[in-house]
Design a protein around this motif. Sequence first.
Motif, PDB file in Angstrom:
ATOM      1  N   VAL A  38       0.832  -1.205   0.000  1.00 37.06           N
ATOM      2  CA  VAL A  38       0.000   0.000   0.000  1.00 37.06           C
ATOM      3  C   VAL A  38       0.870   1.260   0.000  1.00 37.06           C
ATOM      4  N   ILE A  39       1.864   1.293   0.864  1.00 40.54           N
ATOM      5  CA  ILE A  39       2.703   2.490   1.009  1.00 40.54           C
ATOM      6  C   ILE A  39       3.559   2.726  -0.232  1.00 40.54           C
ATOM      7  N   GLY A  44       5.413   3.609  -7.065  1.00 37.73           N
ATOM      8  CA  GLY A  44       5.432   2.714  -8.222  1.00 37.73           C
ATOM      9  C   GLY A  44       6.420   1.575  -8.060  1.00 37.73           C
ATOM     10  N   LEU A  45       6.703   1.208  -6.811  1.00 33.56           N
ATOM     11  CA  LEU A  45       7.677   0.141  -6.536  1.00 33.56           C
ATOM     12  C   LEU A  45       7.018  -1.015  -5.810  1.00 33.56           C
ATOM     13  N   THR A  46       7.535  -2.207  -6.060  1.00 33.49           N
ATOM     14  CA  THR A  46       7.197  -3.355  -5.232  1.00 33.49           C
ATOM     15  C   THR A  46       8.193  -3.389  -4.072  1.00 33.49           C
ATOM     16  N   TYR A  47       7.918  -4.197  -3.078  1.00 36.90           N
ATOM     17  CA  TYR A  47       8.833  -4.293  -1.942  1.00 36.90           C
ATOM     18  C   TYR A  47      10.237  -4.741  -2.369  1.00 36.90           C
ATOM     19  N   ARG A 117      11.226  11.196  -2.232  1.00 37.76           N
ATOM     20  CA  ARG A 117       9.851  10.779  -1.945  1.00 37.76           C
ATOM     21  C   ARG A 117       9.803   9.556  -1.034  1.00 37.76           C
ATOM     22  N   ALA A 118      10.883   8.785  -1.009  1.00 39.35           N
ATOM     23  CA  ALA A 118      10.909   7.543  -0.226  1.00 39.35           C
ATOM     24  C   ALA A 118      11.284   7.770   1.237  1.00 39.35           C
ATOM     25  N   VAL A 119      11.759   8.948   1.565  1.00 41.56           N
ATOM     26  CA  VAL A 119      12.244   9.220   2.930  1.00 41.56           C
ATOM     27  C   VAL A 119      11.183   8.931   3.995  1.00 41.56           C
ATOM     28  N   ARG A 124       6.466   5.752   8.090  1.00 35.24           N
ATOM     29  CA  ARG A 124       5.108   5.228   7.921  1.00 35.24           C
ATOM     30  C   ARG A 124       5.029   3.765   8.350  1.00 35.24           C
ATOM     31  N   ILE A 125       6.067   3.001   8.061  1.00 32.28           N
ATOM     32  CA  ILE A 125       6.107   1.596   8.487  1.00 32.28           C
ATOM     33  C   ILE A 125       6.171   1.522  10.008  1.00 32.28           C
TER      34      ILE A 125
END
Length: 157
Positions: A38-39, A44-47, A117-119, A124-125
């Motif tokens: 979800v996050i 646009g990335l998978t884990y 954007r990933a910071v 959030r996790i």
Amino acid sequence: MSEQHTDTLRDEDFLRLDGQICFALNAASRAFGGVYRVILKDLGLTYPQYLVMLVLWEHGTTPVKELGNRLRLDSGTLSPLLKRLEAAGLIHRERSTEDERSVSAVLTEAGAQLRARAVEIPRRIAVATGFDLDEMRDLQTRLQRLTAALDAAALEV
């Protein structure tokens, strides 16, 4: 579990699903995967792609073999990930001029910019876990110890 305590357990207690640490870890991993799915959708990335990007953001250009070692992925799993990241314009692969067998993953400008954007992802996790910072660090330390112990045990088997 202490040796004295294990002596008092019945054989069938050892085979209860809810008593298996491997199942608890697998269930937690799958739950993490759901939250990450979800996050990471906004990026646009998978884990697994996110993990590749983490290595590249931290270390820059990285040989594919080293990426596989760091991420504990074989080339059959890693190659398709890299192809998808390359198709998305986030990385490109570069063959070494010194050793043609060696290929490195290199961030593109778009891949480098995605880092900003990933910071927020780790924060959030952390919020999703409900753990405070000390609990998160303690869990991570324990899991790293567990992984090291299991790696060592696998060599003995």
